[in-house]
Each structure stands twice: as C-alpha cells, then as structure tokens.
Design a protein around this motif. Sequence first.
Motif, mmCIF file in Angstrom:
data_model
loop_
_atom_site.group_PDB
_atom_site.id
_atom_site.type_symbol
_atom_site.label_atom_id
_atom_site.label_comp_id
_atom_site.label_asym_id
_atom_site.label_seq_id
_atom_site.Cartn_x
_atom_site.Cartn_y
_atom_site.Cartn_z
ATOM 1 N N ILE A 10 0.837 -1.192 0.000
ATOM 2 C CA ILE A 10 0.000 0.000 0.000
ATOM 3 C C ILE A 10 0.876 1.249 0.000
ATOM 4 N N LEU A 12 1.565 4.880 1.218
ATOM 5 C CA LEU A 12 1.278 5.647 2.428
ATOM 6 C C LEU A 12 1.951 7.009 2.314
ATOM 7 N N THR A 34 -6.766 3.960 15.096
ATOM 8 C CA THR A 34 -7.751 3.174 14.356
ATOM 9 C C THR A 34 -8.766 2.561 15.324
ATOM 10 N N GLU A 139 -6.365 -1.740 6.348
ATOM 11 C CA GLU A 139 -7.176 -0.627 6.863
ATOM 12 C C GLU A 139 -6.537 0.002 8.101
ATOM 13 N N ASN A 141 -3.345 0.122 8.837
ATOM 14 C CA ASN A 141 -2.176 0.886 8.393
ATOM 15 C C ASN A 141 -2.601 2.197 7.738
ATOM 16 N N ARG A 142 -3.647 2.170 6.954
ATOM 17 C CA ARG A 142 -4.129 3.407 6.321
ATOM 18 C C ARG A 142 -4.625 4.390 7.379
ATOM 19 N N ASP A 143 -5.364 3.882 8.362
ATOM 20 C CA ASP A 143 -5.842 4.747 9.450
ATOM 21 C C ASP A 143 -4.672 5.359 10.215
ATOM 22 N N ASP A 145 -1.622 5.850 9.173
ATOM 23 C CA ASP A 145 -0.968 6.814 8.292
ATOM 24 C C ASP A 145 -1.739 8.137 8.277
ATOM 25 N N GLU A 146 -3.045 8.078 8.145
ATOM 26 C CA GLU A 146 -3.864 9.292 8.150
ATOM 27 C C GLU A 146 -3.715 10.043 9.475
#
Length: 152
Positions: A10, A12, A34, A139, A141-143, A145-146
């Motif tokens: 993904i 990031l 998260t 999900e 990891n994306r959270d 990162d955000e």
Amino acid sequence: MGLRRVEAEIDLKSPPQKLYNIWKKTPHRVPHMTPKNIQANEHHDGPWDDHGHGSHKTWNYTLQGKAEVFKERIELDDANLKARHVGLDGDVFKIYKSYAITFQYSPKGTGSLGKITIEYEKLSDDVPDAINYLNFLVECNRDSDEHLVAKA
C-alpha cells in the motif's frame, strides 16, 4: 497443509521511519489511530520504555463485527524497518496452527510503500485463507498513516 502467505502493498503518505516507529515505540497509541478496528493494547513483558524487540502484547480488536484477541511477541529489524508480530495465543488459533504478521516500510516518493505479509498454517483444509485479516491490517495501516499525516 504447509505454510501459506498472503501479502499486500500500500502507498502511504508518512515517512517510513514514522510508520515503523508506531510498532517499535508507540504501539499503545494504535487504538487511538484506528479505534473502530483496535480497541486496546496491553504490554505484558519485555522492554517497556520502547516496547522493543521481544516484548509481548495483547491486542483487542474487532474483525467483521466480532471482538477478537491476539497475543504476540514482536521482532524488530531496525535496518530494514521491519516489524514481525509472531502470534502466541488468541482467536486466530481457532483456525490457524501458526500465524505471524510482518509490516515493512520503505521510501516511495515523499511517503512510503508499506508491505504487509501474513504467514500462517491452517488447522484444516476447510479453513479460509487469511484475506479478511490482511484487509483488516491494510485498513489499520491506512488509518495510522492518516493519523500521522493529520498530526504533522
């Protein structure tokens, strides 16, 4: 049945060192990053000040609407920004004989490429592959990162 593997890569926005440091230094903050996925993280033993290599933790999380628990031992590879979470106990062991997660981060443009790998061995042939766990970790990891981007 043998060892199996599922992987995802993904893109990031955060620098690789910041993402890796989540697992090395601040895993206790992951439930804040998260919250819909991970509700708690408890440190059991091993280095406390940096939650470092060899420490044991228990994670409480929600996967597809079901509360689950995962106890792990972390193995850190600073040179390669790689964190391996070796499963010791928990709900995944109802269907898998062994289970380990690896997060590795490398530079990509102004951000990072995150590689998530799950290695597992099924208890029986009718057990599903770990795709639902992989999607969950993507999900998370994306959270995370955000959250880092918003704090920058």
